[in-house]
Design a protein around this motif. Structure first.
Motif, PDB file in Angstrom:
ATOM      1  N   SER A 281      27.130  23.622  53.868  1.00 14.11           N
ATOM      2  CA  SER A 281      27.190  23.924  52.434  1.00 14.11           C
ATOM      3  C   SER A 281      28.312  24.894  52.064  1.00 14.11           C
ATOM      4  CB  SER A 281      25.858  24.519  51.960  1.00 14.11           C
ATOM      5  OG  SER A 281      24.813  23.581  52.085  1.00 14.11           O
ATOM      6  N   VAL A 282      28.927  25.535  53.059  1.00 11.17           N
ATOM      7  CA  VAL A 282      29.874  26.621  52.788  1.00 11.17           C
ATOM      8  C   VAL A 282      31.306  26.102  52.716  1.00 11.17           C
ATOM      9  CG1 VAL A 282      30.840  28.781  53.660  1.00 11.17           C
ATOM     10  CG2 VAL A 282      28.370  28.375  53.794  1.00 11.17           C
ATOM     11  N   GLU A 283      31.985  26.441  51.634  1.00 15.36           N
ATOM     12  CA  GLU A 283      33.394  26.107  51.458  1.00 15.36           C
ATOM     13  C   GLU A 283      34.282  27.204  52.052  1.00 15.36           C
ATOM     14  OE1 GLU A 283      36.756  23.901  49.812  1.00 15.36           O
ATOM     15  OE2 GLU A 283      34.671  23.351  50.089  1.00 15.36           O
ATOM     16  N   LEU A 284      34.121  28.448  51.546  1.00  8.19           N
ATOM     17  CA  LEU A 284      34.891  29.592  52.019  1.00  8.19           C
ATOM     18  C   LEU A 284      33.952  30.770  52.239  1.00  8.19           C
ATOM     19  CD1 LEU A 284      37.985  29.482  49.617  1.00  8.19           C
ATOM     20  CD2 LEU A 284      37.941  28.805  52.028  1.00  8.19           C
ATOM     21  N   ALA A 285      34.344  31.660  53.137  1.00  7.49           N
ATOM     22  CA  ALA A 285      33.556  32.866  53.406  1.00  7.49           C
ATOM     23  C   ALA A 285      34.479  34.073  53.477  1.00  7.49           C
ATOM     24  CB  ALA A 285      32.778  32.724  54.714  1.00  7.49           C
ATOM     25  N   GLY A 286      33.986  35.188  52.994  1.00  6.80           N
ATOM     26  CA  GLY A 286      34.702  36.451  53.101  1.00  6.80           C
ATOM     27  C   GLY A 286      33.734  37.525  53.568  1.00  6.80           C
ATOM     28  N   VAL A 287      34.147  38.321  54.555  1.00 10.45           N
ATOM     29  CA  VAL A 287      33.245  39.296  55.174  1.00 10.45           C
ATOM     30  C   VAL A 287      33.876  40.685  55.139  1.00 10.45           C
ATOM     31  CG1 VAL A 287      32.198  39.998  57.376  1.00 10.45           C
ATOM     32  CG2 VAL A 287      32.085  37.605  56.632  1.00 10.45           C
ATOM     33  N   VAL A 288      33.082  41.676  54.751  1.00  3.66           N
ATOM     34  CA  VAL A 288      33.551  43.056  54.691  1.00  3.66           C
ATOM     35  C   VAL A 288      32.472  43.980  55.252  1.00  3.66           C
ATOM     36  CG1 VAL A 288      35.044  42.663  52.698  1.00  3.66           C
ATOM     37  CG2 VAL A 288      32.658  43.364  52.337  1.00  3.66           C
ATOM     38  N   GLY A 289      32.854  45.212  55.515  1.00  3.66           N
ATOM     39  CA  GLY A 289      31.901  46.222  55.956  1.00  3.66           C
ATOM     40  C   GLY A 289      31.574  47.183  54.832  1.00  3.66           C
ATOM     41  N   ILE A 290      30.315  47.590  54.752  1.00  2.00           N
ATOM     42  CA  ILE A 290      29.928  48.611  53.770  1.00  2.00           C
ATOM     43  C   ILE A 290      29.314  49.791  54.513  1.00  2.00           C
ATOM     44  CG2 ILE A 290      29.648  47.050  51.818  1.00  2.00           C
ATOM     45  CD1 ILE A 290      26.662  47.024  52.311  1.00  2.00           C
ATOM     46  N   HIS A 291      29.617  50.986  54.035  1.00  2.00           N
ATOM     47  CA  HIS A 291      29.205  52.220  54.717  1.00  2.00           C
ATOM     48  C   HIS A 291      27.683  52.314  54.830  1.00  2.00           C
ATOM     49  CE1 HIS A 291      29.403  56.309  56.118  1.00  2.00           C
ATOM     50  NE2 HIS A 291      28.595  56.698  55.149  1.00  2.00           N
ATOM     51  N   ASP A 292      27.224  52.738  56.009  1.00  2.00           N
ATOM     52  CA  ASP A 292      25.791  52.918  56.253  1.00  2.00           C
ATOM     53  C   ASP A 292      25.601  54.159  57.107  1.00  2.00           C
ATOM     54  OD1 ASP A 292      22.957  51.516  56.274  1.00  2.00           O
ATOM     55  OD2 ASP A 292      23.340  52.179  58.333  1.00  2.00           O
ATOM     56  N   LEU A 293      24.714  55.042  56.699  1.00  2.00           N
ATOM     57  CA  LEU A 293      24.522  56.313  57.401  1.00  2.00           C
ATOM     58  C   LEU A 293      23.995  56.122  58.816  1.00  2.00           C
ATOM     59  CD1 LEU A 293      22.985  58.516  54.553  1.00  2.00           C
ATOM     60  CD2 LEU A 293      25.278  58.705  55.559  1.00  2.00           C
ATOM     61  N   VAL A 294      23.193  55.086  59.035  1.00  2.00           N
ATOM     62  CA  VAL A 294      22.592  54.866  60.352  1.00  2.00           C
ATOM     63  C   VAL A 294      23.533  54.091  61.274  1.00  2.00           C
ATOM     64  CG1 VAL A 294      20.670  53.799  61.593  1.00  2.00           C
ATOM     65  CG2 VAL A 294      20.269  54.950  59.398  1.00  2.00           C
ATOM     66  N   HIS A 295      24.113  53.001  60.768  1.00  2.00           N
ATOM     67  CA  HIS A 295      24.878  52.084  61.617  1.00  2.00           C
ATOM     68  C   HIS A 295      26.391  52.258  61.533  1.00  2.00           C
ATOM     69  CE1 HIS A 295      21.152  49.941  62.411  1.00  2.00           C
ATOM     70  NE2 HIS A 295      20.917  49.891  61.114  1.00  2.00           N
ATOM     71  N   GLY A 296      26.863  53.151  60.664  1.00  2.00           N
ATOM     72  CA  GLY A 296      28.301  53.288  60.469  1.00  2.00           C
ATOM     73  C   GLY A 296      28.765  52.355  59.370  1.00  2.00           C
ATOM     74  N   GLU A 297      28.744  51.055  59.655  1.00  2.00           N
ATOM     75  CA  GLU A 297      29.026  50.037  58.652  1.00  2.00           C
ATOM     76  C   GLU A 297      28.094  48.854  58.876  1.00  2.00           C
ATOM     77  OE1 GLU A 297      33.511  49.639  57.210  1.00  2.00           O
ATOM     78  OE2 GLU A 297      33.388  49.629  59.389  1.00  2.00           O
ATOM     79  N   ASN A 298      27.673  48.231  57.801  1.00  2.00           N
ATOM     80  CA  ASN A 298      26.931  46.987  57.873  1.00  2.00           C
ATOM     81  C   ASN A 298      27.810  45.835  57.422  1.00  2.00           C
ATOM     82  OD1 ASN A 298      24.480  47.929  58.895  1.00  2.00           O
ATOM     83  ND2 ASN A 298      23.668  48.420  56.857  1.00  2.00           N
TER      84      ASN A 298
END
Length: 363
Positions: A281-298
């Motif tokens: 079902s997926v045409e295009l995908a874009g992935v980024v990191g968001i800040h998280d206090l426990v994991h660093g980035e999610n």
């Protein structure tokens, strides 16, 4: 008669001839300055790498105002070949040009190429004149590689380049094309893959890519500070993470500034995007990191859907990605009506990052 006061000055080989702006994939676009000399080396290297001859016909599927199409078109003309100029870069425009002009070389960004391959009007016959389909500027997914090869009968030739240096690597068109690799250094390029301390890493290890070439930019327009950071002792710090195998083929691992650090593990956005794009079902995908206090980035993913496909549930996409990339899979997936692309046609991760931060911290 005396010399006209309106005559043009004669410029030396070190005179600036054009300024192209970077795609802004990691921040504000920078003005990349090239001279007559660097341009000459840039075009010569690209022509040699693509094995161009006067009988070649090039179809660049992207804007001439950016380095990729400008470089491949100019190199084709310099070799004595012909260039077919498209007005837009969708199937309605490009497929008729393929049929009428029978180009031998096609140059496209992955996002535009997968849309054309999936165009309902595309047939195997449309691609029979091609000897080379070069794609780069962003990662060519395994799904795009499969779909193109099924239709055209030969693989995409993935390469790597930058506005600052031109085309730098390519799988040799008449040699071994390693699927997933961006190829080997082309004529005129010396490369070094280094750790954060500047020491070269062995084959099979990730490191930052440094490049030395006579096609290298003379600097960023009116920005000596950034120029000094990027060019050290004649070497260009690309800001990209690469891995080399025992045969000297390079494997793109991501932009250093876009690497997501989750629980002290490095996650390359392109690897997660590639996994998601295998979903039907997926045409295009874009992935980024968001800040998280426990994991660093999610890991947060954004996807756009193929025309006519059903809308998958978020957990279905997460499980689908987890089956392919394990712990690197996103914790959250957002479906967009349309994937944002930057000026050069790449998935715009800067915009996605801003969207993610807004969603995460709405205030």
């Amino acid at each position: 008669e005396g010399e006209s006061s309106g005559s043009l000055p004669e410029l030396g080989s070190d005179a600036a001839v054009f300024i192209f702006f970077t795609s802004g994939s990691t921040g504000k676009p920078k003005g990349v300055t090239h001279t007559y000399e660097t341009l000459g080396w840039l075009l010569g290297s690209a022509a040699a790498a693509c094995e161009m001859t006067p009988s070649d016909v090039a179809l660049p599927g992207s804007s001439m105002s950016h380095m990729g199409a400008f470089m491949f078109s100019s190199a084709t003309l310099a070799t004595g070949g012909r260039v077919v100029v498209a007005r837009t870069f969708d199937g309605d425009e490009l497929l008729p040009l393929l049929r009428e002009h029978r180009p031998t070389m096609l140059f496209m960004l992955p996002a535009a190429l997968i849309a054309m391959v999936r165009d309902h009007g595309a047939t195997a016959e449309d691609f029979t004149s091609l000897r080379l389909c070069r794609s780069g500027g962003d990662k060519v997914s395994a799904e795009l590689e499969r779909e193109f090869t099924d239709l055209a009968g030969f693989p995409i030739d993935e390469g790597y380049g930058m506005t600052e240096i031109g085309l730098a690597t390519l799988n040799p068109p008449s040699g071994v094309i390693k699927i997933g690799s961006v190829g080997r250094p082309i004529p005129g390029f010396t490369m070094s893959i280094r750790d954060d301390d500047g020491a070269e890493v062995p084959a099979g290890a990730d490191g930052g890519l440094w490049v030395r070439t006579r096609s290298r930019t003379v600097g960023y327009w009116n920005d000596p500070r950034v120029t000094a950071e990027a060019i050290v002792d004649g070497w260009m710090n690309t800001g990209d993470v690469m891995r080399a195998d025992e045969e000297g083929y390079l494997w793109f691992r991501g932009r250093k500034k876009q690497i997501i650090v989750h629980d002290a593990s490095n996650i390359c956005p392109q690897e997660v995007e590639e996994a998601l794009q295998e979903h039907e079902s997926v045409e295009l995908a874009g992935v980024v990191g968001i800040h998280d206090l426990v994991h660093g980035e999610n890991v947060r993913a954004y996807v756009s859907l193929r025309e006519g496909s059903s809308r998958p549930k978020m957990q279905e996409l997460i499980r689908f990605a987890r089956d392919r990339v394990g712990y690197k899979a996103p914790e959250h997936v957002v479906v967009l009506d349309e994937m944002p692309l930057n000026a050069t046609g790449k998935v715009d991760r800067v915009t996605l990052k801003a969207m993610a931060e807004r969603d995460h911290h709405p205030d």
